[in-house]
Scaffold this motif. Structure first.
Motif, PDB file in Angstrom:
ATOM      1  N   UNK A 142       0.813  -1.122   0.137  1.00 16.54           N
ATOM      2  CA  UNK A 142       0.102   0.113  -0.079  1.00 16.54           C
ATOM      3  C   UNK A 142       0.598   1.302  -0.028  1.00 16.54           C
ATOM      4  N   UNK A 143       1.824   1.325   0.717  1.00 12.66           N
ATOM      5  CA  UNK A 143       2.638   2.261   1.074  1.00 12.66           C
ATOM      6  C   UNK A 143       3.538   2.699  -0.464  1.00 12.66           C
ATOM      7  N   UNK A 144       3.484   3.932  -0.613  1.00 17.37           N
ATOM      8  CA  UNK A 144       4.292   4.457  -2.110  1.00 17.37           C
ATOM      9  C   UNK A 144       5.496   4.749  -1.856  1.00 17.37           C
ATOM     10  N   UNK A 145       5.847   6.290  -1.714  1.00 14.28           N
ATOM     11  CA  UNK A 145       7.059   6.691  -1.676  1.00 14.28           C
ATOM     12  C   UNK A 145       7.595   6.206  -0.491  1.00 14.28           C
ATOM     13  N   UNK A 146       8.942   6.141  -0.603  1.00 10.77           N
ATOM     14  CA  UNK A 146       9.954   6.093   0.750  1.00 10.77           C
ATOM     15  C   UNK A 146       9.561   7.178   1.732  1.00 10.77           C
ATOM     16  N   UNK A 147       9.600   6.675   2.881  1.00 12.83           N
ATOM     17  CA  UNK A 147       9.417   7.561   3.848  1.00 12.83           C
ATOM     18  C   UNK A 147       9.645   6.962   5.428  1.00 12.83           C
ATOM     19  N   UNK A 148       9.306   7.620   6.129  1.00 10.26           N
ATOM     20  CA  UNK A 148       9.462   7.307   7.603  1.00 10.26           C
ATOM     21  C   UNK A 148       8.227   6.188   7.978  1.00 10.26           C
ATOM     22  N   UNK A 149       8.387   5.103   8.548  1.00 11.66           N
ATOM     23  CA  UNK A 149       7.368   4.317   8.971  1.00 11.66           C
ATOM     24  C   UNK A 149       7.627   4.050  10.542  1.00 11.66           C
TER      25      UNK A 149
END
Lengths: 299, 687
Positions: free
Chosen positions: A165-172
């Motif tokens: 589901x999650x698209x662009x890289x980022x903080x999780x």
């Protein structure tokens, strides 16, 4: 947890923190140079570093740090086991976890960062993609305030689903009690680390889960499976603590192997202190990453 | 104290369950939700020291309740004979029919029979009624206890039983014994203050032999309600038996000089087929010969020629399993004389006369000697004594008067009316005037029409095989007129309607309206003649031909000894040393076999008494036959010990289990109260 409203609780926690600078993990078209890369046909010639080319007669592409805001997605465990607590020893794990997530979301919103939310138990139940909007915080807080409906926890399956589901890289930011078998968890976590996500894990435990500090014999009921177990805590305590320590050690080792900062908190700890610890950890990780990038570029 | 079902006491092992549970701990009541049980292992519940005292009391109550439950199921009782309990029990009436027939002398049957009687005594409880009846041909009460009082009654019955040292020599009329006991039970009414009988049981202790049991008497008998019959057979291991009896002893038709015959029979389960036939004489001699009689068969053996004439007093057989019936006492037949006086002028050798046929009709036999004497009707001498007068001619007044007196005295007289001149005699003897005799000469022939076939005189012709008189033709006959209306039965008439044979009820005067000579009819040459004459003579023959062979239990009419003129003061000398002399009035009933001697004034006669021949048939009656006869058979009896235990303790057992059950309920109630109290006072578990 005397303040009933989650937004007020978050605000109270965040107050007094200064806004910080976040670096985007993505490179983009901003002014801050990050590294060079060998030109290959098809690259946009606008980003050729003509000076280096003139000097060395080689084609390099200049890469710049993306200056877009931080994209942070909270992955919050909504399973039944998180409902444990709410006594004199500590607040409910779910309340603690949601307040933590809400506080951090509030703080990030203040920083104009994009925030998103995913809740899970056996599977991903809710997913609000990270955005920076006026009502995004309100939406997220609303979702956090709903009561969990799930039963068992399947962390790995939820992570797999969330990775899709999650698209662009980022903080999780993964908030859970991590009280489930760890067999597949490392593989599932590697889906995110491999994709370049900045994953942070917050393990929320109730103090009784740590020390198993019960007195009288009772029928212990598993909040997820409903299974009953009659036992004398005095006799079971030592073995419990050993197993819990072993589990946590295995979890720490897994986080360490995946380069994931792990925070273990109990619901008895003041949330402000936990939040400070969390935020202090980030620049250090960012520096490490920066150094690695620089090193490769220099080479 | 004893237990009816002691195995249930094993249930007391269940005490271990509450003890173990109490030693461990009871299950915690409080629930503690917990995040995950993945780090928890099951531990054994600990002992809660604080609750131990309460638990001990509960444990005690629970154990007691369990113990009492096991106690209740084990059905405890105390075996005591308490007469006060009798009123609360169901009364029963036990009648034991003990076979004391001769066949019970075999082996140890008598001891076994007594043991069976004693085991039956064990079934009795206080207040029960008990009857001990011995039976052979007849029944005799040995003991009667109206209300059983335990050991005292038992001693009394045992005493009576011991007095009956051994069985008798009689037959075994089981059918009659059963019916008589059934009738006695039916007739007995319970007194108002008595508890009615809940059960009436007849216990038959017998070898149940087939011979002489007369079970047909039971058939159709309606048994009183509530009566059951238990058959205690004691000779199920019958090994067969052989018996001996005389064939047709003393029958008048056995010709003089014929050797006596004996039937030797072997039962189907006999052990062999080769028997020895022995004869013992008064002189101490013994003769023997082998007789082949296969099992299940019988054979008639004539006394061998060289034995005849010897003073044989006892015959015997040897070679079978049971010896009780192997002796046969033999009293030689003493010939009796029958005197027949023919009144008439016929010559003895004249085939045209009546005397010739009369004299030839009566031939001497082994037991009878006929003396036929002729007296002229005109004789002035005294009338000789006779058993039968046959008057074939007109008689002078003096003789007629003597004859009339004799007829009045009961002597049988047969008057053959052969001529009208006999009318005066006839009128005199019948006491009627104006009797007229008219000769009737039929142109053809007259036939006989029997009117009273049931008259004893004609009873011999009652069978359809002999009742055909159509071949008997009468050429001439006399018509008797003006006979009195009363006192005369017409036995037969001629087909013309005229009376042919008449019987006057005054004395025993018989009239024949036609003679038997060939001039009058075919009667003398027909098959009816001799039976008719013997039938006329039957009352005399019955007296004269009394056998000298009797069986045990039969009635010996001593008045018929000495040719029917025994007189008074007859004594009977039983077999043995001769020390006992029994004075007998008329009837003597012998109780044991042997040669008896009847002594009168101036005479002495020996007669033999033997076992009833049926006693030799010892093979048992099939048990299903009793059911077919409608006997109210009881179910197979339980072991006497069990019955005794159940009987003696019935009331006690009821009391005990009721009290024990009440105690169980009390303990359970207390346990519930204490447990509820304990759970309320227990501290809630907090976490």
């Amino acid at each position: 947890m005397e303040i009933r409203s989650l937004s007020l609780r978050a605000r109270a926690v965040v107050e007094g923190f200064m806004s910080g600078l976040h670096r985007s993990p993505r490179t983009g078209f901003s002014t801050e140079f990050t590294e060079y890369r060998q030109y290959s046909p098809g690259d946009d010639v606008r980003f050729l570093d003509w000076k280096v080319m003139a000097r060395t007669d080689r084609e390099f592409i200049k890469k710049f740090e993306d200056e877009t805001n931080l994209r942070c997605t909270f992955l919050v465990d909504f399973s039944r086991s998180m409902e444990f607590g709410g006594d004199e020893a500590g607040v409910k794990k779910s309340d603690y976890a949601r307040t933590f997530a809400a506080s951090l979301a509030w703080f990030l919103t203040q920083q104009r960062d994009a925030i998103g939310l995913a809740t899970f138990d056996r599977d991903v139940r809710e997913f609000i993609p990270p955005r920076y909007r006026q009502d995004q915080l309100k939406t997220i807080l609303g979702r956090l305030e709903t009561q969990p409906a799930g039963n068992a926890t399947d962390l790995c399956q939820s992570l797999e689903k969330f990775a899709a589901l999650v698209g662009k890289r980022g903080m999780i930011v993964l908030v859970s009690d991590f009280l489930s078998p760890l067999d597949e968890l490392e593989r599932c976590l590697s889906l995110f680390t491999a994709a370049g996500h900045d994953v942070r894990a917050v393990q929320v435990l109730h103090p009784r889960e740590v020390d198993f500090n019960y007195e009288a014999a009772a029928i212990f009921e598993d909040m997820e499976s409903g299974q009953n177990l009659i036992l004398d805590p005095g006799m079971a305590r030592e073995a419990y603590r050993q197993k819990m320590t072993a589990h946590n050690d295995a979890l720490d080792a897994m986080f360490s192997a995946q380069g994931i900062p792990g925070f273990r908190v109990t619901t008895a700890e003041p949330l402000e202190r936990v939040l400070r610890r969390f935020l202090e950890e980030r620049p250090a990780r960012a520096v490490v990453r920066q150094r690695r990038s620089n090193g490769r570029a220099a080479a | 104290m004893s237990f009816l079902t002691p195995l249930y006491l094993l249930g007391a092992l269940g005490l271990a369950i509450p003890i173990i549970l109490h030693l461990l701990h009871d299950r915690p009541k409080n629930k503690q939700p917990f995040g995950s049980l993945m780090f928890l292992d099951k531990t054994s519940p600990p002992v809660d020291r604080k609750r131990r005292p309460t638990h001990l009391l509960l444990l005690l109550l629970r154990c007691l309740a369990l113990l009492l439950l096991a106690f209740v199921f084990a059905r405890p009782f105390v075996a005591v004979d308490n007469p006060a309990d009798a009123a609360r029990r169901d009364r029963q009436w036990v009648t034991v029919l003990l076979d004391r027939s001769a066949s019970m002398q075999r082996g140890d049957l008598w001891a076994r029979a007594k043991a069976k009687v004693q085991s039956a005594l064990g079934r009795l409880g206080p207040g029960d009624q008990f009857s001990l009846i011995a039976f052979d041909d007849a029944t005799a009460s040995l003991a009667e206890v109206k209300s059983w009082v335990g050991s005292a009654s038992e001693a009394e019955v045992n005493d009576r039983l011991e007095r009956l040292a051994k069985p008798g020599f009689g037959g075994s009329n089981l059918g009659q014994a059963l019916v008589s006991v059934g009738e006695a039970i039916q007739e007995t009414q319970s007194e108002a203050d008595e508890q009615p009988f809940a059960k009436r049981e007849i216990i038959v202790v017998s070898d149940l032999q087939k011979g002489g049991s007369h079970l047909d008497e039971v058939q159709g008998y309606e048994w009183p309600a509530g009566v059951t019959v238990t058959l205690e057979q004691i000779a199920e291991d019958d090994q067969g038996n052989a018996g001996i009896e005389q064939v047709a002893s003393g029958a008048p038709w056995i010709t003089a000089g014929a050797a006596p015959s004996f039937r030797i029979s072997n039962s189907p389960s006999g052990i062999g087929d080769e028997l020895e036939f022995l004869a013992h004489t008064t002189a101490g001699e013994t003769f023997s010969q082998k007789v082949h009689v296969p099992p299940g068969r019988s054979r008639v053996v004539e006394l061998p020629g060289d034995w005849v004439g010897k003073p044989v007093e006892r015959l015997a057989i040897r070679g079978d399993a049971a010896a009780f019936d192997n002796q046969f006492h033999f009293a030689p037949v003493r010939r009796q004389t029958v005197r027949i006086v023919y009144v008439g002028d016929d010559k003895p050798n004249d085939a045209e006369g009546s005397l010739f046929y009369l004299a030839n009709a009566f031939q001497p036999s082994s037991s009878l000697d006929f003396q036929v004497e002729a007296v002229s009707g005109r004789s002035s001498g005294p009338l000789p004594e006779a058993d039968l007068f046959v008057i074939g001619d007109a008689v002078d007044d003096s003789l007629a008067q003597a004859l009339g007196q004799a007829i009045e005295g009961g002597v049988t007289a047969l008057m053959v009316v052969r001529s009208p001149s006999q009318a005066a005699n006839l009128g005199q003897w019948l006491g009627a005037d104006g009797v007229v005799i008219r000769d009737v000469t039929s142109s053809d022939f007259a036939l006989l029409d029997v009117k009273l076939p049931d008259d004893p005189l004609l009873a011999v012709f009652r069978d359809a095989r002999y009742s055909d008189f159509t071949n008997l033709h009468f050429w001439n006959y006399r018509e008797l007129q003006n006979l009195p209306d009363d006192g005369i039965d017409v036995l037969a008439r001629f087909d013309s309607g005229a009376p042919a044979w008449l019987a006057a009820r005054r004395g025993r005067l018989l009239l024949m309206a036609s003679g038997w000579t060939p001039a009058d009819s075919q009667l003398a040459l027909s098959t009816k003649f001799i039976p008719l004459l013997y039938s006329i003579l039957r009352p005399v023959l019955d007296e004269k031909t009394q056998s000298r062979q009797f069986v045990v239990g039969s009635k010996v009419d001593v008045s018929q000894f000495n040719n029917g003129q025994a007189g008074g003061g007859v004594t009977v000398l039983p077999p043995g040393d001769g020390s006992t002399v029994i004075p007998v009035d008329t009837i003597f009933t012998p109780a044991a076999p042997g040669l008896y001697t009847a002594n009168g004034s101036g005479w002495s006669e020996t007669f033999a008494v033997n076992l009833p021949p049926a006693e030799s048939r010892t093979e048992p009656v099939r048990m299903d036959q009793f059911k077919k006869l409608g006997l109210p058979m009881s179910a197979p009896a339980a072991a006497p010990a069990v019955i005794e235990a159940a009987k003696k303790t019935e009331t006690h057992r009821l009391e005990y289990w009721q009290w024990a059950l009440a105690a169980v309920l009390l303990f359970v109630t207390l346990e519930t109260v204490l447990a509820a109290k304990g759970s309320r006072s227990a501290e809630p578990v907090t976490t």
